[in-house]
Write a protein that holds these residues in place. Structure first.
Motif: not given
Length: 185
Positions: A34-37, A39-47, A50-54, A67-68
């Motif tokens: 999982v790239s840093d880019a 992870i940054e998109r996931i962080k933004l989505a979470h803010e 929200g995020v569901i890891i599936f 990792i996520v």
């Protein structure tokens, strides 16, 4: 069925399967590195939503989930039992092979991981229940993970997940009772 949160999946085939089942947006990790880019998109989505890891119910999927979740705490987690994610010819395991109904149920049952458990289950409870170190331990863990909707894991990971998802003694005992009753039939 519309999902507000953005769903983190492994690849394009998973996105296709998700969109067949629900109206949702996805972020693809494109594998277990999982790239840093990403992870940054996931962080933004979470803010923002929200995020569901599936991820897939296999080792690479669990690695991605870890990792996520480590980089983006407080995400929701959706799990598919392995038997619901097996390709018809039995060659592959993944979200992309699951039925629309199985995907919808997993997303509906998505849970947020909390930092501390309300009632702690001990490792001794797991040994006493035959979930660690017994001849049927692996099969019991698999069935228990399905019943509690926390996925399959080894004994050490089972203990961590029970605590992470704040599975109470009562929930644990109820699910274990069902597993043991099924063994008798």
């Amino acid at each position: 069925m519309k999902i507000k949160e953005i769903i983190v999946v492994e690849g394009k085939d998973d996105t296709t399967a998700i969109k067949r089942a629900v109206n949702a947006d996805t972020i693809e990790t494109n594998g277990s590195a999982v790239s840093d880019a990403v992870i940054e998109r996931i962080k933004l989505a979470h803010e923002t939503r929200g995020v569901i890891i599936f991820t897939d119910p296999d080792y690479p999927g669990e690695r991605i989930r870890h990792i996520v979740a480590e980089q983006v705490p407080d995400c929701k987690h959706a799990f598919l039992p392995k038997h619901e994610a097996i390709e018809k010819r039995g060659r592959g395991v993944g979200v992309e092979h699951a039925s629309v109904e199985a995907i919808r149920k997993a997303l509906k049952d998505a849970q947020t991981v909390e930092k501390e458990a309300a009632e702690q289950i001990s490792k001794e409870d797991l040994v006493d229940a035959g979930l660690i170190g017994g001849p049927q331990a692996k099969e019991r863990r698999q069935k228990l993970g399905e019943k509690l909707r926390i996925g399959y894991m080894n004994g050490k990971q089972l203990y961590k997940r029970l605590l992470m998802f704040q599975i109470t003694q009562e929930q644990f005992a109820r699910a274990l009772k069902e597993v043991l009753q099924e063994e008798k039939t």
